[in-house]
Design an enzyme around this catalytic site. Sequence first.
Site, mmCIF file in Angstrom:
data_model
loop_
_atom_site.group_PDB
_atom_site.id
_atom_site.type_symbol
_atom_site.label_atom_id
_atom_site.label_comp_id
_atom_site.label_asym_id
_atom_site.label_seq_id
_atom_site.Cartn_x
_atom_site.Cartn_y
_atom_site.Cartn_z
ATOM 1 C CG ASN A 61 8.351 -5.108 -5.297
ATOM 2 O OD1 ASN A 61 7.560 -6.048 -5.327
ATOM 3 N ND2 ASN A 61 8.089 -3.990 -4.643
ATOM 4 C CE1 TYR A 114 5.446 -0.747 -0.812
ATOM 5 C CE2 TYR A 114 7.000 0.215 -2.367
ATOM 6 C CZ TYR A 114 6.423 -0.895 -1.785
ATOM 7 O OH TYR A 114 6.818 -2.149 -2.170
ATOM 8 N NE ARG A 115 2.377 7.557 5.032
ATOM 9 C CZ ARG A 115 2.008 7.069 6.208
ATOM 10 N NH1 ARG A 115 0.951 6.302 6.315
ATOM 11 N NH2 ARG A 115 2.714 7.371 7.295
ATOM 12 C CD1 TRP A 153 9.164 1.077 0.147
ATOM 13 C CD2 TRP A 153 11.268 1.584 0.653
ATOM 14 N NE1 TRP A 153 9.818 1.354 -1.033
ATOM 15 C CE2 TRP A 153 11.119 1.663 -0.740
ATOM 16 C CE3 TRP A 153 12.523 1.862 1.207
ATOM 17 C CZ2 TRP A 153 12.160 2.007 -1.598
ATOM 18 C CZ3 TRP A 153 13.557 2.201 0.366
ATOM 19 C CH2 TRP A 153 13.382 2.274 -1.027
ATOM 20 N N GLY A 205 7.534 -5.436 -0.570
ATOM 21 C CA GLY A 205 8.689 -5.742 -1.395
ATOM 22 C C GLY A 205 9.753 -4.667 -1.398
ATOM 23 C CD GLU A 239 5.322 -6.087 -9.135
ATOM 24 O OE1 GLU A 239 5.252 -6.277 -7.915
ATOM 25 O OE2 GLU A 239 6.386 -6.249 -9.787
ATOM 26 C CG ASP A 299 -2.685 5.054 6.091
ATOM 27 O OD1 ASP A 299 -3.057 4.619 4.993
ATOM 28 O OD2 ASP A 299 -1.495 5.048 6.460
#
Length: 497
Positions: free
Chosen positions: A179, A183-184, A197, A202, A244, A294
């Site tokens: 996967n 993600y930051r 996460w 994923g 992906e 964010d």
Amino acid sequence: MTMVFQNLREFLRYLDRTGQLVRVREPVSVDLEMAEITDRAMKLPGGGPALFFERPVLMDGTESDIPVAINVFGSWKRMAAALGVRDVEEHAARIADLIKPEIPKGLWGKMQMLPKLVELTKVPPRPFKGDPPCQEVILREGEFDLTKLPVLKTWPDDGGPFITLPMVITSDPETGIQNIGMYRMQVFGPTTTGMHWQQHKGGAGHYRAWKRGPGGRMPVVVAIGGDPATMYTPSAPLPPGIDEYLFGGFLRREPVYTAKAITCDLTIPAQAEIVLEGYVDTDEDLTIEGPFGDHTGFYTLEELYPVFHVTTVTMRADPVYPATLVGRPPVEDVYLGGATERMFLPLARLTIPEIVDYHMPPEGVFHNLVFVSIRKEYPGQAYKVMNGLWGLGLMSLAKVIVVVDEWIDVRNTQEAWWYALGNIDPERDVRIAKGPVDDLDHASQIPSFGSKMGIDGTKKWATEGFVRPWPEMIEMSPEIKERIDRIWPLLGIRPID
């Protein structure tokens, strides 16, 4: 003629050549200054230009020799070019063609299907021949320091600098299926970062599988940069099991070239700029991460997340560090999310065929508000559509779904709200449901679980219990509109400055 870009630097050269990139030659600090410049640029009409900061100043005051590229996806023109098309709707049409359920009749119908099938056989990822560009420089433990990368701190109360445009690569311990997520990652120090996460994504699923199964050190690789189509794919809500790299090849119409990571059996984009290899220890205690300004426009507060331990860094000899800025809309994710919205409409229609269109306006930061237009054919259908969408992948996190009739342009939010608000009786037409909500939703009573609202803004029928006459919408006659269209240029009516 559209172009396929093999890496980030090719894309940046194209943006520079076509006047879509501004080179910032002044020294600019990664500590808030770069973010303020970028935020102002992103809020210019049309999304502003891409920016290339040639002299980033690090948190310690020294100047980095790694330039920063930001807002590279921040306009419809750049987003389409990144995906190799003139308009992202072209990919929506290609996806719709691939998933049409009709079985072709006769020899000619079958032959017409062949080009589509042949196209898919050409785009699976391929190993890069020779030494991949992303491994021109290899730094082992003791030879690198993550704080020397020009990682931005974007808002004053952020817990520190955050990597914001990564491709986080993990695998399922049982199936080996990879996967790639976005993600930051808060940089904690020379060798560690946070790994944000979110539980619906994923990467978090793989973390839970590793924790249940083998435990211990879970291999993780983070690629930063690559060809622009592949850089986009981690943000796409792909169905489970869809690779992906395969999706990136579909978008590019040619394969994504990959390489093996040096320290583990994970596959990375060969054209990445910087690669961080390491592990997350599933037996290790979680660590405080955040706060972070964010994409909701609010800070997400401190929470416990796993630590990513970096053991090896590879990079190009002259890497570029790509980043994005999230915050109060509009910012760059308007275009990243907008491309996803357009391209994945055919998949939503596959499950809920009455959908004509949908739109997640920037003001709703994608998961807070969804407008849906439907071809209404029976009573109560609006509620069927709401429930169907709440059961559809990450659409399950949608906080408010507003359903309107097919003749309403849901991408015109003024028109959609006007129509829906005029058609609803709140007691009759609003439904409250319970379910999962986005981890970043600060308003829910319980983290990640809360209520959703569905609004039936469609015309009400007698079979739905509405006994009064329903009024017609005001519309000018087509003949008059056509006549005025012909003489309009002669009238001299223009906007006033």
